[in-house]
Design a protein around this motif. Structure first.
Motif, PDB file in Angstrom:
ATOM      1  N   LEU A  64      54.665  60.601  97.293  1.00 21.36           N
ATOM      2  CA  LEU A  64      54.880  61.324  98.545  1.00 21.36           C
ATOM      3  C   LEU A  64      54.475  60.486  99.755  1.00 21.36           C
ATOM      4  CD1 LEU A  64      53.695  64.819  97.341  1.00 21.36           C
ATOM      5  CD2 LEU A  64      56.019  64.238  98.095  1.00 21.36           C
ATOM      6  N   ALA A  65      53.391  59.734  99.630  1.00 23.31           N
ATOM      7  CA  ALA A  65      52.951  58.875 100.733  1.00 23.31           C
ATOM      8  C   ALA A  65      53.966  57.756 100.985  1.00 23.31           C
ATOM      9  CB  ALA A  65      51.567  58.293 100.440  1.00 23.31           C
ATOM     10  N   VAL A  66      54.467  57.152  99.926  1.00 18.51           N
ATOM     11  CA  VAL A  66      55.484  56.105 100.083  1.00 18.51           C
ATOM     12  C   VAL A  66      56.740  56.694 100.715  1.00 18.51           C
ATOM     13  CG1 VAL A  66      57.045  54.561  98.812  1.00 18.51           C
ATOM     14  CG2 VAL A  66      54.613  54.599  98.255  1.00 18.51           C
ATOM     15  N   GLY A  67      57.178  57.868 100.237  1.00 19.02           N
ATOM     16  CA  GLY A  67      58.346  58.524 100.826  1.00 19.02           C
ATOM     17  C   GLY A  67      58.151  58.807 102.301  1.00 19.02           C
ATOM     18  N   ARG A  68      56.956  59.260 102.685  1.00 17.20           N
ATOM     19  CA  ARG A  68      56.643  59.538 104.088  1.00 17.20           C
ATOM     20  C   ARG A  68      56.753  58.277 104.937  1.00 17.20           C
ATOM     21  NH1 ARG A  68      51.227  59.279 104.225  1.00 17.20           N
ATOM     22  NH2 ARG A  68      51.272  57.531 105.640  1.00 17.20           N
ATOM     23  N   ILE A  69      56.197  57.192 104.450  1.00 17.38           N
ATOM     24  CA  ILE A  69      56.225  55.930 105.201  1.00 17.38           C
ATOM     25  C   ILE A  69      57.658  55.402 105.304  1.00 17.38           C
ATOM     26  CG2 ILE A  69      55.451  53.521 105.150  1.00 17.38           C
ATOM     27  CD1 ILE A  69      52.804  54.691 103.838  1.00 17.38           C
ATOM     28  N   VAL A  70      58.408  55.504 104.220  1.00 17.70           N
ATOM     29  CA  VAL A  70      59.800  55.033 104.226  1.00 17.70           C
ATOM     30  C   VAL A  70      60.632  55.828 105.222  1.00 17.70           C
ATOM     31  CG1 VAL A  70      61.919  54.916 102.832  1.00 17.70           C
ATOM     32  CG2 VAL A  70      59.776  54.026 101.921  1.00 17.70           C
ATOM     33  N   VAL A  71      60.526  57.164 105.199  1.00 19.38           N
ATOM     34  CA  VAL A  71      61.312  57.960 106.139  1.00 19.38           C
ATOM     35  C   VAL A  71      60.836  57.704 107.570  1.00 19.38           C
ATOM     36  CG1 VAL A  71      60.054  60.175 106.171  1.00 19.38           C
ATOM     37  CG2 VAL A  71      62.527  60.148 106.399  1.00 19.38           C
ATOM     38  N   GLY A  72      59.546  57.442 107.744  1.00 17.08           N
ATOM     39  CA  GLY A  72      59.057  57.077 109.076  1.00 17.08           C
ATOM     40  C   GLY A  72      59.710  55.810 109.581  1.00 17.08           C
ATOM     41  N   PHE A  73      59.857  54.833 108.696  1.00 15.16           N
ATOM     42  CA  PHE A  73      60.504  53.581 109.094  1.00 15.16           C
ATOM     43  C   PHE A  73      61.992  53.787 109.366  1.00 15.16           C
ATOM     44  CE2 PHE A  73      62.066  49.191 108.380  1.00 15.16           C
ATOM     45  CZ  PHE A  73      61.330  48.572 109.375  1.00 15.16           C
ATOM     46  N   LEU A  74      62.619  54.754 108.656  1.00 13.70           N
ATOM     47  CA  LEU A  74      64.026  55.070 108.928  1.00 13.70           C
ATOM     48  C   LEU A  74      64.227  55.572 110.357  1.00 13.70           C
ATOM     49  CD1 LEU A  74      65.313  56.874 105.710  1.00 13.70           C
ATOM     50  CD2 LEU A  74      66.114  54.708 106.639  1.00 13.70           C
ATOM     51  N   PHE A  75      63.209  56.178 110.942  1.00 14.61           N
ATOM     52  CA  PHE A  75      63.283  56.646 112.326  1.00 14.61           C
ATOM     53  C   PHE A  75      62.788  55.589 113.308  1.00 14.61           C
ATOM     54  CE2 PHE A  75      63.754  60.628 110.168  1.00 14.61           C
ATOM     55  CZ  PHE A  75      64.551  61.372 111.006  1.00 14.61           C
ATOM     56  N   LEU A  76      61.740  54.870 112.948  1.00 14.07           N
ATOM     57  CA  LEU A  76      61.185  53.878 113.872  1.00 14.07           C
ATOM     58  C   LEU A  76      62.118  52.677 114.045  1.00 14.07           C
ATOM     59  CD1 LEU A  76      58.806  53.132 115.679  1.00 14.07           C
ATOM     60  CD2 LEU A  76      57.765  52.015 113.686  1.00 14.07           C
ATOM     61  N   TRP A  77      62.752  52.249 112.966  1.00 17.85           N
ATOM     62  CA  TRP A  77      63.615  51.069 113.054  1.00 17.85           C
ATOM     63  C   TRP A  77      64.754  51.234 114.063  1.00 17.85           C
ATOM     64  CZ3 TRP A  77      63.371  46.194 112.657  1.00 17.85           C
ATOM     65  CH2 TRP A  77      64.549  45.451 112.790  1.00 17.85           C
ATOM     66  N   PRO A  78      65.525  52.320 114.043  1.00 16.10           N
ATOM     67  CA  PRO A  78      66.593  52.442 115.039  1.00 16.10           C
ATOM     68  C   PRO A  78      66.045  52.455 116.465  1.00 16.10           C
ATOM     69  CG  PRO A  78      66.788  54.192 113.417  1.00 16.10           C
ATOM     70  CD  PRO A  78      65.559  53.421 113.095  1.00 16.10           C
ATOM     71  N   PHE A  79      64.852  53.041 116.649  1.00 17.32           N
ATOM     72  CA  PHE A  79      64.246  52.996 117.982  1.00 17.32           C
ATOM     73  C   PHE A  79      64.036  51.548 118.402  1.00 17.32           C
ATOM     74  CE2 PHE A  79      60.441  52.280 120.480  1.00 17.32           C
ATOM     75  CZ  PHE A  79      60.761  52.987 121.644  1.00 17.32           C
ATOM     76  N   LEU A  80      63.463  50.740 117.536  1.00 18.76           N
ATOM     77  CA  LEU A  80      63.190  49.337 117.873  1.00 18.76           C
ATOM     78  C   LEU A  80      64.483  48.555 118.088  1.00 18.76           C
ATOM     79  CD1 LEU A  80      60.293  48.653 115.335  1.00 18.76           C
ATOM     80  CD2 LEU A  80      60.095  48.974 117.820  1.00 18.76           C
ATOM     81  N   ASP A  81      65.448  48.744 117.192  1.00 18.89           N
ATOM     82  CA  ASP A  81      66.709  48.016 117.289  1.00 18.89           C
ATOM     83  C   ASP A  81      67.489  48.414 118.540  1.00 18.89           C
ATOM     84  OD1 ASP A  81      68.682  46.174 116.340  1.00 18.89           O
ATOM     85  OD2 ASP A  81      69.859  47.866 115.607  1.00 18.89           O
ATOM     86  N   LYS A  82      67.536  49.695 118.847  1.00 20.32           N
ATOM     87  CA  LYS A  82      68.270  50.155 120.032  1.00 20.32           C
ATOM     88  C   LYS A  82      67.534  49.805 121.327  1.00 20.32           C
ATOM     89  CE  LYS A  82      70.452  53.966 117.571  1.00 20.32           C
ATOM     90  NZ  LYS A  82      71.680  53.258 117.356  1.00 20.32           N
ATOM     91  N   THR A  83      66.221  49.753 121.282  1.00 16.87           N
ATOM     92  CA  THR A  83      65.447  49.403 122.474  1.00 16.87           C
ATOM     93  C   THR A  83      65.560  47.924 122.797  1.00 16.87           C
ATOM     94  OG1 THR A  83      63.873  51.196 122.094  1.00 16.87           O
ATOM     95  CG2 THR A  83      63.152  49.416 123.520  1.00 16.87           C
ATOM     96  N   PHE A  84      65.394  47.080 121.787  1.00 16.47           N
ATOM     97  CA  PHE A  84      65.312  45.633 122.023  1.00 16.47           C
ATOM     98  C   PHE A  84      66.561  44.860 121.608  1.00 16.47           C
ATOM     99  CE2 PHE A  84      60.949  47.190 121.351  1.00 16.47           C
ATOM    100  CZ  PHE A  84      60.460  46.966 122.620  1.00 16.47           C
ATOM    101  N   GLY A  85      67.542  45.521 121.011  1.00 23.06           N
ATOM    102  CA  GLY A  85      68.761  44.834 120.599  1.00 23.06           C
ATOM    103  C   GLY A  85      68.468  43.730 119.613  1.00 23.06           C
ATOM    104  N   LEU A  86      67.899  44.090 118.469  1.00 29.76           N
ATOM    105  CA  LEU A  86      67.481  43.099 117.480  1.00 29.76           C
ATOM    106  C   LEU A  86      68.644  42.514 116.689  1.00 29.76           C
ATOM    107  CD1 LEU A  86      64.267  44.931 116.248  1.00 29.76           C
ATOM    108  CD2 LEU A  86      64.470  43.136 117.985  1.00 29.76           C
ATOM    109  N   GLY A  87      69.862  42.983 116.970  1.00 31.11           N
ATOM    110  CA  GLY A  87      71.045  42.381 116.369  1.00 31.11           C
ATOM    111  C   GLY A  87      71.476  43.003 115.056  1.00 31.11           C
TER     112      GLY A  87
END
Length: 188
Positions: A33-56
């Motif tokens: 459950l902890a791994v699933g929580r962290i993975v889904v968190g990254f699924l939301f954080l990554w698009p924020f970072l990519d859309k904010t900074f244009g990581l390509g």
């Protein structure tokens, strides 16, 4: 003789604070459950970072939010006209306000899930975001996906809810510390 309780174990309402150990007792299940929580968190954080900074990855640098890009407007502005709710969502969110709400949502949900604090509010807001993204691009209208009813938005919403109801932020996260501050409240 009066019994005393530990303040960290009592909520502001006077009841005992629940922890993950009270809900899920097997260490392997807690870890999953902890791994699933962290993975889904990254699924939301990554698009924020990519859309904010244009990581390509999904967003090239020239379309980054910091370079004047419009993340929510880019998505909503390119919806197929046959989508029945496209006009409604475009009228509400095809503007800078929509970009801010969308991006803050991605950031907040991602940070809450990765840190393990604020899982309930992240689950509610994330499920709403996923529901909006689902109904604005229904899989059975226009270009079809692989399933006529369900898509990944359902899976992500369920992972958010599972993380919140199992208190998975207590394992490898700040959930226990946060519970000591907010108790069993909706901020948990």
């Amino acid at each position: 003789m009066a019994t005393t309780t530990t303040p960290a174990r009592d909520s502001a309402q006077g009841g005992r604070i629940l922890y993950m150990d009270d809900v899920v007792t097997r260490p392997g299940a807690q870890a999953a459950l902890a791994v699933g929580r962290i993975v889904v968190g990254f699924l939301f954080l990554w698009p924020f970072l990519d859309k904010t900074f244009g990581l390509g990855f999904a967003t090239p640098s020239e379309r980054a939010w910091i370079n004047g890009g419009t993340p929510a407007q880019g998505y909503l502005g390119n919806l197929p006209p046959e989508q029945p709710l496209a006009e409604l969502f475009q009228s509400l969110f095809l503007n800078p306000f929509g970009d801010i709400v969308f991006m803050l949502g991605l950031l907040g949900i991602g940070v809450a899930m990765i840190t393990g604090a604020g899982l309930r509010i992240a689950a509610v807001s994330g499920t709403l975001l996923m529901a909006f993204m689902y109904v604005v691009a229904l899989p059975w209208v226009g270009e079809h996906g692989t399933n006529p009813v369900l898509d990944s938005h359902w899976v992500e919403a369920l992972l958010l809810i599972i993380a919140a109801v199992t208190l998975s932020g207590d394992k490898w996260g700040l959930g226990k510390w946060w519970a000591g501050k907010v108790g069993n409240s909706w901020l948990r």
